[in-house]
Design an enzyme around this catalytic site. Structure first.
Site, PDB file in Angstrom:
ATOM      1  N   TRP A  35       0.853  -1.200   0.000  1.00 15.06           N
ATOM      2  CA  TRP A  35       0.000   0.000   0.000  1.00 15.06           C
ATOM      3  C   TRP A  35       0.883   1.242   0.000  1.00 15.06           C
ATOM      4  O   TRP A  35       1.920   1.281   0.688  1.00 15.06           O
ATOM      5  CB  TRP A  35      -0.892   0.027   1.244  1.00 15.06           C
ATOM      6  CG  TRP A  35      -2.262  -0.528   1.063  1.00 15.06           C
ATOM      7  CD1 TRP A  35      -3.402   0.164   0.822  1.00 15.06           C
ATOM      8  CD2 TRP A  35      -2.674  -1.913   1.125  1.00 15.06           C
ATOM      9  NE1 TRP A  35      -4.486  -0.682   0.741  1.00 15.06           N
ATOM     10  CE2 TRP A  35      -4.061  -1.960   0.919  1.00 15.06           C
ATOM     11  CE3 TRP A  35      -1.979  -3.115   1.333  1.00 15.06           C
ATOM     12  CZ2 TRP A  35      -4.785  -3.147   0.907  1.00 15.06           C
ATOM     13  CZ3 TRP A  35      -2.700  -4.298   1.318  1.00 15.06           C
ATOM     14  CH2 TRP A  35      -4.082  -4.309   1.114  1.00 15.06           C
ATOM     15  N   LEU A  36       0.414   2.261  -0.736  1.00 17.55           N
ATOM     16  CA  LEU A  36       1.227   3.463  -0.927  1.00 17.55           C
ATOM     17  C   LEU A  36       1.552   4.196   0.378  1.00 17.55           C
ATOM     18  O   LEU A  36       2.717   4.363   0.736  1.00 17.55           O
ATOM     19  CB  LEU A  36       0.515   4.398  -1.912  1.00 17.55           C
ATOM     20  CG  LEU A  36       1.100   5.777  -2.159  1.00 17.55           C
ATOM     21  CD1 LEU A  36       2.553   5.699  -2.589  1.00 17.55           C
ATOM     22  CD2 LEU A  36       0.297   6.530  -3.223  1.00 17.55           C
ATOM     23  N   ASP A  38       1.009   3.319   3.455  1.00 14.29           N
ATOM     24  CA  ASP A  38       1.599   2.429   4.464  1.00 14.29           C
ATOM     25  C   ASP A  38       3.113   2.378   4.291  1.00 14.29           C
ATOM     26  O   ASP A  38       3.868   2.511   5.261  1.00 14.29           O
ATOM     27  CB  ASP A  38       1.049   1.002   4.337  1.00 14.29           C
ATOM     28  CG  ASP A  38      -0.420   0.909   4.700  1.00 14.29           C
ATOM     29  OD1 ASP A  38      -1.236   1.496   3.978  1.00 14.29           O
ATOM     30  OD2 ASP A  38      -0.738   0.257   5.717  1.00 14.29           O
ATOM     31  N   GLN A 108      -3.496   7.202  -3.218  1.00 17.30           N
ATOM     32  CA  GLN A 108      -3.678   7.364  -1.766  1.00 17.30           C
ATOM     33  C   GLN A 108      -2.960   8.659  -1.369  1.00 17.30           C
ATOM     34  O   GLN A 108      -2.229   9.220  -2.180  1.00 17.30           O
ATOM     35  CB  GLN A 108      -3.071   6.153  -1.027  1.00 17.30           C
ATOM     36  CG  GLN A 108      -4.066   5.418  -0.178  1.00 17.30           C
ATOM     37  CD  GLN A 108      -3.477   4.272   0.630  1.00 17.30           C
ATOM     38  OE1 GLN A 108      -2.317   3.913   0.494  1.00 17.30           O
ATOM     39  NE2 GLN A 108      -4.306   3.682   1.474  1.00 17.30           N
ATOM     40  N   ASP A 169     -10.805   5.006   5.251  1.00 19.27           N
ATOM     41  CA  ASP A 169     -11.833   4.399   4.382  1.00 19.27           C
ATOM     42  C   ASP A 169     -13.289   4.642   4.782  1.00 19.27           C
ATOM     43  O   ASP A 169     -14.126   4.898   3.933  1.00 19.27           O
ATOM     44  CB  ASP A 169     -11.632   2.886   4.304  1.00 19.27           C
ATOM     45  CG  ASP A 169     -10.236   2.504   3.859  1.00 19.27           C
ATOM     46  OD1 ASP A 169      -9.377   3.401   3.750  1.00 19.27           O
ATOM     47  OD2 ASP A 169      -9.998   1.312   3.640  1.00 19.27           O
ATOM     48  N   TYR A 367     -13.347   0.972  13.262  1.00 13.27           N
ATOM     49  CA  TYR A 367     -12.502   1.386  12.140  1.00 13.27           C
ATOM     50  C   TYR A 367     -12.185   2.892  12.133  1.00 13.27           C
ATOM     51  O   TYR A 367     -11.625   3.407  13.083  1.00 13.27           O
ATOM     52  CB  TYR A 367     -13.236   0.948  10.864  1.00 13.27           C
ATOM     53  CG  TYR A 367     -12.331   0.548   9.728  1.00 13.27           C
ATOM     54  CD1 TYR A 367     -11.114  -0.062   9.939  1.00 13.27           C
ATOM     55  CD2 TYR A 367     -12.711   0.789   8.400  1.00 13.27           C
ATOM     56  CE1 TYR A 367     -10.309  -0.428   8.870  1.00 13.27           C
ATOM     57  CE2 TYR A 367     -11.923   0.421   7.333  1.00 13.27           C
ATOM     58  CZ  TYR A 367     -10.724  -0.183   7.570  1.00 13.27           C
ATOM     59  OH  TYR A 367      -9.939  -0.539   6.517  1.00 13.27           O
ATOM     60  N   GLU A 411      -3.841  -2.379  14.865  1.00 10.34           N
ATOM     61  CA  GLU A 411      -4.137  -1.480  13.742  1.00 10.34           C
ATOM     62  C   GLU A 411      -4.729  -0.166  14.267  1.00 10.34           C
ATOM     63  O   GLU A 411      -4.379   0.912  13.798  1.00 10.34           O
ATOM     64  CB  GLU A 411      -5.129  -2.201  12.824  1.00 10.34           C
ATOM     65  CG  GLU A 411      -5.352  -1.541  11.482  1.00 10.34           C
ATOM     66  CD  GLU A 411      -6.362  -2.316  10.630  1.00 10.34           C
ATOM     67  OE1 GLU A 411      -6.898  -3.344  11.099  1.00 10.34           O
ATOM     68  OE2 GLU A 411      -6.609  -1.868   9.500  1.00 10.34           O
TER      69      GLU A 411
HETATM   70  C1  GLC Z   1      -7.000   0.076   5.435  1.00  8.03           C
HETATM   71  C2  GLC Z   1      -6.746   1.535   5.822  1.00  8.03           C
HETATM   72  C3  GLC Z   1      -5.840   2.183   4.808  1.00  8.03           C
HETATM   73  C4  GLC Z   1      -4.563   1.361   4.699  1.00  8.03           C
HETATM   74  C5  GLC Z   1      -4.876  -0.106   4.366  1.00  8.03           C
HETATM   75  C6  GLC Z   1      -3.658  -1.014   4.454  1.00  8.03           C
HETATM   76  O1  GLC Z   1      -7.682  -0.008   4.236  1.00  8.03           O
HETATM   77  O2  GLC Z   1      -7.947   2.225   5.928  1.00  8.03           O
HETATM   78  O3  GLC Z   1      -5.528   3.495   5.179  1.00  8.03           O
HETATM   79  O4  GLC Z   1      -3.726   1.898   3.743  1.00  8.03           O
HETATM   80  O5  GLC Z   1      -5.802  -0.612   5.293  1.00  8.03           O
HETATM   81  O6  GLC Z   1      -3.107  -0.980   5.715  1.00  8.03           O
END
Ligand code: GLC
Length: 441
Positions: A35-36, A38, A108, A169, A367, A411
């Site tokens: 993921w960008l 992250d 992102q 999200d 979340y 998380e």
């Molecule tokens: C969830 C989070 C998002 C993150 C992804 C991977 O979708 O909302 O921000 O990049 O997980 O960790």
């Protein structure tokens, strides 16, 4: 309770255990791909323990860059096990997508420039110049794409086409818009038939995380349906805009962009590159446009609907992100800090909740609808320091570290009790713990 030394050791172990070749998985069972944003947060932690890994975390993102400059929010893992994920996006239908890797078709928050600079801080001057020179073309192309593609009317604010682009999200301003405009008939039928339980049976995320800590089922379907619509338009923004009812100039995203622009200019200066004049003008427009997101009645910043230009007056943690942008006046910053001091707003026992405690949408366990996340805390800590609120920044650093000391590298966390929630051993929680420990004042 942990000693800081043990915390550092365990955080490093999480980052080791989540490694997948050149990048780090956010959480292997739930999020195995790259993921960008992250990877940006992860590199900011990795720089303290392994410079080569921090660099490769960021350079591996460039594998996914599209020829038009877009950096996708996801680069998929190869292998038969992940074929369905890759197919769901089928990014190849867009001519700009890369040949060698499968990616998503959206982006992102643009945290890359920040991560490049933070990693660069741990290098010698000569190494840093080399590093900046290496990352410059991709960074420049990305920022140019953001304005060219995502600011079609040169307003200074870039638009987003899916809540996943914002990284928060299920944040209420987006879910409110989602419900207002977007729910297709078939989803409404499921909702009125109270058949969400059926969807929950088919979900993968709720196999590892309890469903009360994730999206509700109707929102999952709605997000999935927007993604299918984007795919039908081959992820071409102009086509999407012709048909979309759902486009937002998001506050968090734009604040991060404003800050990233500043980093981009600093990088350019260090390696004596010129930022193209059009881009410089666009960056200046962004700083000014932030003020158009201020609502004098609620004394708060909000995201805005791209089409109607109406502010989306639904409270969320985005309201604090102008601190991180660095582009607001000290007077405005003081107003935002007040809301952090108020236990009924952004200041409960374990701040900062992703939704203010007094909001009707607040849910301490769900979340992005209440829980505290380490990445948003990190952004706010940085913003507080920038405006001279060092005591507040220190206090937030301590309460963030206390969360992981008590609950591990979750998380996200319940902002009232501090209980850990979501996935375990989450990479950015571990990485930012390392950074907070190492940057303690
Ligand atoms: C969830 C989070 C998002 C993150 C992804 C991977 O979708 O909302 O921000 O990049 O997980 O960790």
């Amino acid at each position: 309770m942990y000693e800081n030394k043990d915390l550092l050791r365990d955080a490093s172990a999480v980052l080791k255990q989540n490694v997948a070749g050149r990048y780090t998985m956010p959480s292997p069972p739930l999020y195995p791909h790259q993921w960008l944003w992250d990877s940006c947060f992860i590199a900011i932690g990795l720089r303290h323990i392994s410079l080569p890994r921090a660099k490769s975390e960021l350079t591996s993102l460039l594998r996914g860059q599209w020829q038009n400059g877009m950096l996708p929010n996801l680069i998929f893992k190869s292998g038969a096990k992940y074929r369905a994920d890759r197919r769901a996006w089928h990014s190849r239908i867009n001519p700009y997508s890369p040949d060698r890797v499968a990616t998503s078709g959206i982006t992102q928050p643009p945290m890359l420039a920040e991560a490049v600079v933070r990693v660069g801080e741990t290098m010698t001057t000569i190494e840093r110049r080399e590093w900046y020179r290496h990352m410059w073309p991709a960074l420049l192309a990305y920022h140019e794409w953001l304005y060219l593609d995502r600011d079609p009317h040169s307003e200074g604010l870039v638009l987003q086409i899916h809540p996943w682009e914002v990284g928060l999200d299920s944040t209420p301003p987006w879910t409110a818009e989602l419900r207002e405009h977007q729910l297709p008939l078939w989803i409404r039928a499921i909702e009125s038939a109270h058949a969400s339980w059926l969807i929950n049976l088919l979900r993968r995320d709720t196999r590892t995380v309890p469903s009360k800590e994730r999206f509700d089922a109707i929102e999952v379907l709605a997000l999935f349906s927007i993604q299918r619509r984007l795919k039908r338009k081959a992820y071409i923004t102009s086509k999407i805009l012709n048909h979309s009812l759902f486009t937002i100039e998001d506050l968090t995203f734009n604040c991060i962009l404003i800050r990233a622009n500043e980093h981009l200019e600093a990088i350019a200066k260090t390696i004596r590159r010129a930022v193209p004049a059009e881009l410089t003008e666009a960056m200046q427009r962004s700083r000014e446009a932030l003020e158009s997101l201020w609502d004098p009645y609620a004394s708060s910043y909000y995201s805005r609907d791209f089409v109607t230009h109406k502010l989306i007056k639904v409270p969320s943690i985005a309201a604090l992100m102008p601190l991180y942008s660095g582009a607001i006046s000290p007077e405005r910053a003081a107003i935002l800090v007040k809301s952090l001091e108020n236990e009924h707003v952004f200041g409960p026992a374990y701040p900062v909740p992703s939704v203010p405690v007094d909001s009707k949408d607040f849910d301490a366990n769900r979340y992005w609808q209440g829980p505290t996340w380490l990445n948003t805390n990190w952004l706010i800590i940085d913003g507080l320091r920038r405006y001279g609120y060092n005591d507040h920044a220190d206090a937030l650093t301590e309460s963030s570290l206390e969360l992981v000391q008590k609950g591990g590298f979750a998380e996200y966390f319940n902002p009232l009790s501090g209980d850990p929630l979501g996935a375990d051993n989450f990479s950015w929680t571990a990485a930012l713990t390392i950074d907070l420990l190492k940057s303690k004042h």
